[in-house]
Design a protein around this motif. Structure first.
Motif, mmCIF file in Angstrom:
data_model
loop_
_atom_site.group_PDB
_atom_site.id
_atom_site.type_symbol
_atom_site.label_atom_id
_atom_site.label_comp_id
_atom_site.label_asym_id
_atom_site.label_seq_id
_atom_site.Cartn_x
_atom_site.Cartn_y
_atom_site.Cartn_z
ATOM 1 N N ALA A 1 -43.920 22.185 10.686
ATOM 2 C CA ALA A 1 -44.092 20.768 10.359
ATOM 3 C C ALA A 1 -42.796 20.183 9.812
ATOM 4 O O ALA A 1 -42.036 20.877 9.133
ATOM 5 N N PRO A 2 -42.559 18.883 10.103
ATOM 6 C CA PRO A 2 -41.295 18.283 9.652
ATOM 7 C C PRO A 2 -41.134 18.310 8.141
ATOM 8 O O PRO A 2 -40.014 18.406 7.634
ATOM 9 N N ASP A 3 -42.203 18.219 7.395
ATOM 10 C CA ASP A 3 -42.110 18.194 5.941
ATOM 11 C C ASP A 3 -42.321 19.566 5.317
ATOM 12 O O ASP A 3 -42.621 19.698 4.127
ATOM 13 N N SER A 4 -42.196 20.614 6.136
ATOM 14 C CA SER A 4 -42.439 21.968 5.647
ATOM 15 C C SER A 4 -41.369 22.366 4.648
ATOM 16 O O SER A 4 -40.163 22.132 4.848
ATOM 17 N N PRO A 5 -41.807 22.925 3.508
ATOM 18 C CA PRO A 5 -40.818 23.452 2.567
ATOM 19 C C PRO A 5 -40.181 24.741 3.109
ATOM 20 O O PRO A 5 -40.664 25.358 4.059
#
Length: 435
Positions: A118-122
């Motif tokens: 996911a683009p916002d994955s940490p």
């Protein structure tokens, strides 16, 4: 030592590289396990404990959100910035690297894992400080010291082994260095066994035996020659002094002096001939028909007793003609001098050799004297008189000539006489000791 260094230095370099890689791989593997566990909890929606507890020696752990905000960290990484600026993309979620986020501080081995595509994955960073054995020169220094000690040990062992192996050679050299012409009885030490050095020592001792015998023969020859030469010289002096004291007897004195001079000349001539035997070049040899040579000598010499001939034709040998003729003449003269009624001469082929047999029906020769008669200035009791015994060099000349031509000559006693057997290689046949 040079060979050992050429082998061991690359081994040491390889060991250094291998050890460093093994340490790094072990840290990255442990860090990957820890980071994978944290990333799995994030994907599963579980709450991440903050501070994150260390695991398997991995004490630097961070969870970083996009934009660089640190969401969770371990106590060891609390005061540190993000462990690395590297941000994995969705296709390459795992990265392993060496990072130095704080200047003038030790670097660290870090594994970076993106929690999800996911683009916002940490992103989870896990690692530990690079061990001192890898980041410093301790490992290289230890390897260098070990290599130096090992090379020195190999050199010491090689030196001791070589020294022990070459010590007999040094003993041989020392003994030979102390050898002089006045003390030829010394011999080199012979090591036990049958290796090259032991065979060298035995060969050296055999050579020293031959040298000692040769020197002894030369000294004996010098003494015998001096004695033989002194006798006619003393006779000449006595005759001249007698003529000076008694002028009326001068003609007889001169005649006696001339006889002694003839004898002195004969001895010197024979000595010169012996000195020259074997010195002729191989090109001076020619094919000689032995039967023709013997027949010519028997026909041209004044004999005391008749000679019976049995000569096979076309038996050719390679020889210096003048030397071989002298050897044959000495054998014929000796037989004629000692024969009672008859001399027989045979020439025939025996295998690859030409054989000359000269027999006489004189007194047999004792076995103890059969080799001695070939020595210089040797006369047996039956021919001790210098008036009829010649110079004492005849048979010695025959032996020297035959030896120089690669042949043999010996004497054999028979029930009613003596026979001399001379053998020479036929023309074209190999001579002993030659190739």
């Amino acid at each position: 030592m040079a060979v050992a260094a050429m082998v061991l230095i690359p081994v040491g370099v390889g060991a250094d590289v291998t050890i460093r890689k093994a340490v790094a791989d072990n840290i990255w593997e442990d860090a990957r396990d820890v980071a994978s566990q944290v990333a799995t909890r994030i994907r599963d929606g579980q709450v991440i404990i903050n501070p994150i507890p260390p695991h398997d020696g991995i004490d630097l752990i961070q969870v970083v959100a996009p934009g660089g905000r640190i969401l969770a960290t371990s106590n060891a990484a609390r005061d540190l910035p993000a462990l690395s600026p590297v941000w994995p993309d969705p296709e390459t979620r795992i990265r392993e690297l060496v990072s130095c986020p704080v200047p003038r501080s030790p670097c660290m081995h870090v594994t970076v894992i993106r929690a999800s595509p996911a683009p916002d994955s940490p992103v989870v960073y896990a690692g530990k400080q690079t061990p001192a054995v890898v980041r410093s020169r301790v490992l290289a220094t230890a390897i260098i010291i070990q290599l130096a000690l090992l090379i020195a040990f190999i050199g010491w062992v090689a030196w001791r082994i070589a020294g022990r192996a070459m010590r007999p050679v040094e003993d041989i050299r020392t003994e030979l260095a102390e050898l002089t012409e006045r003390n030829l009885s010394r011999r080199v030490p012979e090591p036990a066994g049958d290796d090259e050095i032991a065979r060298l020592a035995r060969t050296a001792n055999r050579a020293l035996d031959r040298i000692q015998r040769a020197v002894q023969q030369q000294r004996q020859f010098a003494a015998d020659a001096s004695h033989e030469l002194r006798t006619p010289i003393a006779g000449i002096r006595a005759q001249l002094e007698s003529g000076r004291l008694h002028p009326d007897d001068m003609p007889d004195a001169i005649e006696a002096a001339l006889r002694d001079t003839d004898r002195l000349e004969a001895i010197v001539t024979d000595l010169l001939f012996l000195a020259r035997v074997g010195s002729s070049e191989a090109a001076a040899r020619e094919e000689v028909d032995l039967a023709n040579l013997v027949a010519a000598h028997v026909a041209n010499r004044a004999s005391r007793v008749p000679a019976k001939l049995d000569l096979h034709p076309d038996i050719r040998v390679e020889a210096v003609y003048a030397q071989l003729a002298r050897a044959v003449d000495e054998l014929l003269s000796n037989a004629d001098r000692h024969a009672a009624t008859q001399v027989s001469v045979d020439v025939r082929r025996i295998g690859d050799e030409a054989e000359l047999v000269v027999r006489n029906d004189g007194q047999p020769i004792a076995s103890v004297d059969q080799e001695r008669i070939f020595e210089r200035f040797t006369r047996l009791d039956t021919a001790r008189s210098r008036g009829k015994g010649g110079t004492g060099l005849g048979l010695a000349i025959a032996r020297e000539v035959v030896d120089a031509h690669g042949g043999t000559v010996k004497v054999e006693s028979e029930p009613h006489g003596v026979r001399f057997v001379m053998r020479l290689p036929l023309a074209g046949a190999p001579r002993p000791g030659c190739r």
